[in-house]
Design a protein around this motif. Structure first.
Motif, mmCIF file in Angstrom:
data_model
loop_
_atom_site.group_PDB
_atom_site.id
_atom_site.type_symbol
_atom_site.label_atom_id
_atom_site.label_comp_id
_atom_site.label_asym_id
_atom_site.label_seq_id
_atom_site.Cartn_x
_atom_site.Cartn_y
_atom_site.Cartn_z
ATOM 1 N N SER A 289 9.096 6.336 -4.136
ATOM 2 C CA SER A 289 7.862 5.843 -3.521
ATOM 3 C C SER A 289 8.151 5.227 -2.157
ATOM 4 C CB SER A 289 7.193 4.796 -4.414
ATOM 5 O OG SER A 289 6.835 5.352 -5.658
ATOM 6 N N VAL A 290 7.194 5.394 -1.240
ATOM 7 C CA VAL A 290 7.282 4.826 0.104
ATOM 8 C C VAL A 290 5.996 4.055 0.361
ATOM 9 C CG1 VAL A 290 7.622 5.308 2.556
ATOM 10 C CG2 VAL A 290 8.636 6.835 0.845
ATOM 11 N N TYR A 291 6.135 2.894 1.014
ATOM 12 C CA TYR A 291 4.982 2.031 1.227
ATOM 13 C C TYR A 291 4.739 1.798 2.712
ATOM 14 C CZ TYR A 291 5.574 1.253 -3.749
ATOM 15 O OH TYR A 291 5.693 1.457 -5.104
ATOM 16 N N GLU A 292 3.531 1.327 3.002
ATOM 17 C CA GLU A 292 3.139 1.067 4.379
ATOM 18 C C GLU A 292 4.142 0.120 5.046
ATOM 19 O OE1 GLU A 292 -1.187 0.458 6.305
ATOM 20 O OE2 GLU A 292 -0.541 -1.186 5.018
ATOM 21 N N LYS B 299 0.837 -1.194 0.000
ATOM 22 C CA LYS B 299 0.000 0.000 0.000
ATOM 23 C C LYS B 299 0.877 1.251 0.000
ATOM 24 C CE LYS B 299 -3.720 2.272 2.525
ATOM 25 N NZ LYS B 299 -4.584 2.230 3.740
ATOM 26 N N LEU B 300 0.704 2.106 -0.991
ATOM 27 C CA LEU B 300 1.488 3.335 -1.115
ATOM 28 C C LEU B 300 1.118 4.321 -0.005
ATOM 29 C CD1 LEU B 300 3.486 4.812 -3.144
ATOM 30 C CD2 LEU B 300 1.441 5.960 -4.007
ATOM 31 N N THR B 301 2.135 4.931 0.606
ATOM 32 C CA THR B 301 1.869 5.979 1.598
ATOM 33 C C THR B 301 2.304 7.353 1.102
ATOM 34 O OG1 THR B 301 3.984 5.546 2.716
ATOM 35 C CG2 THR B 301 2.043 4.421 3.572
ATOM 36 N N ILE B 302 3.354 7.392 0.278
ATOM 37 C CA ILE B 302 3.779 8.677 -0.273
ATOM 38 C C ILE B 302 4.554 8.448 -1.565
ATOM 39 C CG2 ILE B 302 5.977 8.828 0.970
ATOM 40 C CD1 ILE B 302 5.241 11.852 1.366
ATOM 41 N N GLN B 303 4.372 9.351 -2.522
ATOM 42 C CA GLN B 303 5.104 9.261 -3.780
ATOM 43 C C GLN B 303 5.553 10.659 -4.201
ATOM 44 O OE1 GLN B 303 3.166 8.051 -7.631
ATOM 45 N NE2 GLN B 303 4.608 6.324 -7.459
ATOM 46 N N LEU B 304 6.823 10.756 -4.565
ATOM 47 C CA LEU B 304 7.406 12.014 -5.047
ATOM 48 C C LEU B 304 7.725 11.869 -6.526
ATOM 49 C CD1 LEU B 304 9.997 12.534 -2.161
ATOM 50 C CD2 LEU B 304 7.705 13.473 -2.272
ATOM 51 N N LYS B 305 7.354 12.867 -7.334
ATOM 52 C CA LYS B 305 7.651 12.839 -8.767
ATOM 53 C C LYS B 305 8.174 14.191 -9.222
ATOM 54 C CE LYS B 305 4.489 9.283 -10.550
ATOM 55 N NZ LYS B 305 3.383 9.018 -11.509
ATOM 56 N N GLN C 105 2.363 13.029 -3.600
ATOM 57 C CA GLN C 105 1.106 12.343 -3.284
ATOM 58 C C GLN C 105 1.226 11.737 -1.886
ATOM 59 O OE1 GLN C 105 0.144 9.218 -6.057
ATOM 60 N NE2 GLN C 105 -1.436 8.333 -4.728
ATOM 61 N N ARG C 106 0.416 12.250 -0.936
ATOM 62 C CA ARG C 106 0.421 11.743 0.438
ATOM 63 C C ARG C 106 -0.857 10.966 0.687
ATOM 64 N NH1 ARG C 106 1.704 17.051 0.857
ATOM 65 N NH2 ARG C 106 3.868 17.583 1.347
#
Length: 488
Positions: free
Chosen positions: A27-30, A3-9, A62-63
């Motif tokens: 990308s960072v995940y749970e 599950k994605l928790t935060i994504q930087l682009k 994206q948070r």
């Protein structure tokens, strides 16, 4: 599925003309537990601020969860929320119930951490949370975070802390973020493999470069000889049946020239492989002016230390041997800094050899001013040759072009490293270091370890970093129960 928790682009963060971060996608995940490392000023704290939403930036973020945030520098009253405070956690961290403004640095850090951890969020950002904490407090923080179920991102230069908690490492260098699987030790192993591969690739590049250069030179030489023979034949009276032979030689010459140009093209397209500048081995000979032969140059006889009404050491005896690396450990407020100050200033109860010459590194020793150049500044304060001083600066991460910088142009991290260099170039036979690993990056810590190991005199240091102590100390003394005890 994770599950994605935060994504930087497409993140672009500049401060003035300097590009701090340039991230294509991250990308960072749970349940990720990510340790963030990098040199001073590389953008570690900036990255946490971006994730928390404290900075305006170019790009997309994206948070999917909310984040609690422990900043590197904050005032107690900025964070204080009495109603939400977990008093059991306060007790576990041994934070005294006194006026907030009278808390020590370590107590303030524990208070801030207890407040942040008292309110649960699915995301947690910690910026250098172990700074000022004693070893027991770091262990308690590790145990508390083991039971945190959410996304954890933390900046740290504490290798023990990284190994205990991180399952990924983000290394920030030159504005880029590279992800490594595993803890800090795994990261080091992967970096070593990268270094070995890089060295192999460089050797292959150099071999191919030499091969092409040799072949090009040989083809050009052959073409030059063919040209001379052809010109000579043209100047002679040539019978019709020999004309075809002359033309054939012209064709061979052109073929050789074409072959040489083809190899030159391949040579220009070779991808140069660069490797890190190799650190030069340093040997610190004791200057004649500070040679010492006393077996125990520093002793304590019935030493008593106090801080106001608080007794720190009570009628203590000790003796520190010549040329030993001696660590002094203990909880926050146990009196480690006070003991070092008493030794340096030859207080009552301290017995020093008359030939003791101290070089003392304290926290905040990095405040340096003026337009004097780094190398000039150091050379005025040392008996060592310039070659050794240049090697010292190289080991601390300064390129040869950087050592001509004026003091006023140094960043905080650079000034700290210069203060470390100054510690080693001063004529001395005893080094005193009070928490030297605070506020410096891991690469500088590891360079400092090598420099201390190379120093021939006696070294006294305090540190909450168990890796630093384990790697360097010949003897470890603990300040506990108003006594200084040699640990087995």
């Amino acid at each position: 599925m994770e599950k994605l928790t935060i994504q930087l682009k497409n993140i672009q963060q500049n401060f003035g003309a300097k590009e701090v971060l340039a991230i294509d996608e991250l990308s960072v995940y749970e349940n990720d537990r990510i340790g963030i490392i990098g040199g001073n000023g590389e953008g570690k704290s900036t990255l946490l601020k971006i994730i928390h939403g404290d900075l305006k930036l170019e790009g997309e973020i994206q948070r999917e969860v909310a984040f609690n945030y422990y900043p590197q520098i904050a005032e107690v009253d900025e964070l204080f929320n009495i109603d939400a405070l977990d008093w059991a956690l306060m007790s576990q961290f041994d934070v005294p119930k006194i006026n907030l403004q009278t808390l020590s640095g370590g107590e303030s850090s524990k208070f801030w951490l207890a407040q942040i951890l008292s309110v649960y969020q699915m995301g947690l950002l910690l910026d250098e949370p172990t700074t000022h904490l004693d070893r027991e407090s770091v262990k308690k923080l590790v145990e508390e975070l083991r039971y945190y179920y959410g996304t954890l991102l933390f900046v740290s230069h504490d290798r023990y802390f990284l190994n205990q908690l991180a399952d990924k490492i983000w290394e920030i260098q030159d504005g880029k973020v590279v992800e490594y699987e595993g803890d800090y030790d795994s990261y080091k192993e992967q970096k070593e493999q990268e270094h070995i591969k890089n060295e192999r690739d460089k050797e292959n590049y150099l071999q191919e470069k030499r091969r092409l250069e040799t072949a090009i030179a040989k083809k050009k030489e052959q073409a030059e000889k063919a040209s001379k023979v052809s010109n000579k034949k043209k100047q002679q009276s040539i019978r019709p049946d020999r004309l075809s032979s002359s033309k054939q030689k012209d064709t061979v010459q052109k073929s050789m020239q074409k072959s040489a140009k083809s190899m030159e093209s391949r040579l220009s397209q070779l991808q140069e492989v660069r490797t890190e500048t190799k650190e030069q081995e340093i040997h610190f000979p004791t200057p004649k002016s500070v040679e010492i032969h006393n077996k125990y140059p520093i002793r304590g006889e019935n030493l008593q230390l106090t801080a106001g009404d608080k007794v720190l050491l009570k009628q203590t005896d000790f003796q520190f041997a010549l040329n030993k690396k001696i660590a002094i450990v203990g909880e926050n407020g146990s009196g480690k800094t006070t003991l070092l100050d008493a030794i340096v200033n030859d207080r009552e109860g301290v017995v020093l050899s008359p030939k003791v010459a101290f070089s003392f590194y304290q926290q905040m020793d990095y405040k340096l001013y003026g337009e004097e150049r780094m190398l000039t500044f150091l050379m005025k304060r040392t008996e060592y040759p310039e070659k050794l001083v240049r090697s010292l600066l190289n080991n601390l991460g300064f390129a040869q072009l950087e050592i001509s910088k004026p003091l006023s142009a140094l960043s905080g991290g650079e000034a700290t490293k210069l203060a470390i260099a100054l510690l080693f170039v001063r004529p001395s036979n005893v080094l005193i270091l009070d928490e030297p690993t605070n506020f410096i990056d891991i690469k500088t810590i590891e360079a400092l370890e090598k420099l201390i190991a190379s120093y021939e005199g006696t070294v006294l240091f305090t540190s909450h970093d168990p890796y630093f102590v384990e790697k360097l100390a010949d003897e470890v003394y603990e300040m506990k129960n108003k006594q200084l005890q040699l640990m087995s």
